[in-house]
Design an enzyme around this catalytic site. Structure first.
Site, PDB file in Angstrom:
ATOM      1  N   ASP A 103       0.974  -0.873   0.030  1.00  0.00           N
ATOM      2  CA  ASP A 103       0.225  -0.300  -0.144  1.00  0.00           C
ATOM      3  C   ASP A 103       0.677   1.547   0.262  1.00  0.00           C
ATOM      4  O   ASP A 103       1.881   1.300   0.366  1.00  0.00           O
ATOM      5  CB  ASP A 103      -1.079   0.386   1.532  1.00  0.00           C
ATOM      6  CG  ASP A 103      -1.675  -1.679   1.524  1.00  0.00           C
ATOM      7  OD1 ASP A 103      -2.503  -1.629  -0.246  1.00  0.00           O
ATOM      8  OD2 ASP A 103      -2.148  -1.807   2.883  1.00  0.00           O
TER       9      ASP A 103
HETATM   10  N1  URA Z   1      -1.346  -6.336   3.820  1.00  0.00           N
HETATM   11  C1  URA Z   1      -1.512  -4.821   3.717  1.00  0.00           C
HETATM   12  O1  URA Z   1      -2.562  -4.654   4.722  1.00  0.00           O
HETATM   13  N2  URA Z   1      -1.531  -4.464   3.104  1.00  0.00           N
HETATM   14  C2  URA Z   1       0.163  -3.892   2.569  1.00  0.00           C
HETATM   15  O2  URA Z   1       1.051  -3.169   2.003  1.00  0.00           O
HETATM   16  C3  URA Z   1       0.633  -5.504   2.574  1.00  0.00           C
HETATM   17  C4  URA Z   1      -0.568  -6.301   3.183  1.00  0.00           C
END
Ligand code: URA
Length: 239
Positions: A103
């Site tokens: 993310d």
């Molecule tokens: N899980 C999440 O919630 N965000 C990420 O960036 C990676 C795994």
């Protein structure tokens, strides 16, 4: 292989642009300018310089980036800078792709390659390559939180409960957990389903590779390194 061809497949532009680079005397091999684009050059162990910068010939390329917050894992980022802007241009031209995504606000270890089979293998939940995350929690973690994550939590759109492979509290508000799947926001959703909330998320490790250790020791946010064969082996520690 012909020099212009080598440069083209290493990401230095079109055949015409690579020919020009060579003819302009910008390419050196063993310290000597080679200005014949058609020169036959053995690729094994080849190190060459372009405009004074040294490059090693790589049939396929594998990289690890320490992703900072505020970067999108996309070639066409919409609201932030893209992670590809942190990599050298020739590698982007070679079309390296990230192995899964993090993310925009998640930091940590992100792998890239132009080897499709490698990306597929590491992304497949069937290969069970663990990804290790460290989450800063909004509220103190409890044994019950850890137990729920290990037992499996229900997520909307997931037919089966989703389980952490490992989970433990490193500090009252720091949870380390590993998973072998790569679904959208999965860690944040799992922790929410288990009754807490992620304030910050960091990916510490991927298989047997971890930030701060081995080839990744000393890698700062925003920096990247090539992964060599021995490093790639560590991705599958059980193999
Ligand atoms: N899980 C999440 O919630 N965000 C990420 O960036 C990676 C795994």
């Amino acid at each position: 292989m012909k020099l212009e061809r080598i440069l083209q497949n290493q990401g230095f532009g079109s055949r015409r642009q690579c020919r020009q680079l060579v003819e302009l005397g910008e390419v050196r091999i063993n310290g000597e300018v080679v200005d014949d684009p058609g020169a036959e050059i053995p690729t094994a162990g080849l190190v060459y310089e372009i405009e004074g910068e040294a490059w090693t010939y790589r049939e396929k390329t594998y990289l690890a980036l320490y992703k900072p917050a505020g970067f999108e894992c996309s070639h066409e980022p919409k609201h932030h800078r893209g992670v590809y802007s942190l990599l050298p241009h020739p590698l982007v031209v070679r079309n390296v792709q990230s192995v899964g995504r993090l993310d925009v606000d998640t930091t940590g270890l992100l792998l890239f390659s132009d080897d499709g089979a490698f990306i597929h293998n590491l992304s497949s939940p069937k290969k069970h390559v663990p990804k290790i995350y460290r989450a800063e929690l909004a509220e103190d973690g409890t044994d019950a939180l850890v137990e729920r994550l290990l037992a499996g939590v229900s997520l909307i759109d997931e037919p089966q409960p989703v389980k952490a492979l490992t989970a433990r509290l490193l500090a009252p508000r720091t949870l380390e957990m590993s998973i072998d799947l790569g679904k959208y926001h999965v860690v944040k959703r799992m922790i929410a389903a288990a009754g807490n909330h992620v304030d910050k998320l960091h990916r510490h490790g991927f298989g047997g590779l971890a930030l701060g250790e081995g080839v990744l020791a000393g890698l700062a946010e925003g920096e990247w390194v090539y992964l060599e064969a021995a490093d790639l082996q560590q991705l599958h520690p059980a193999a």
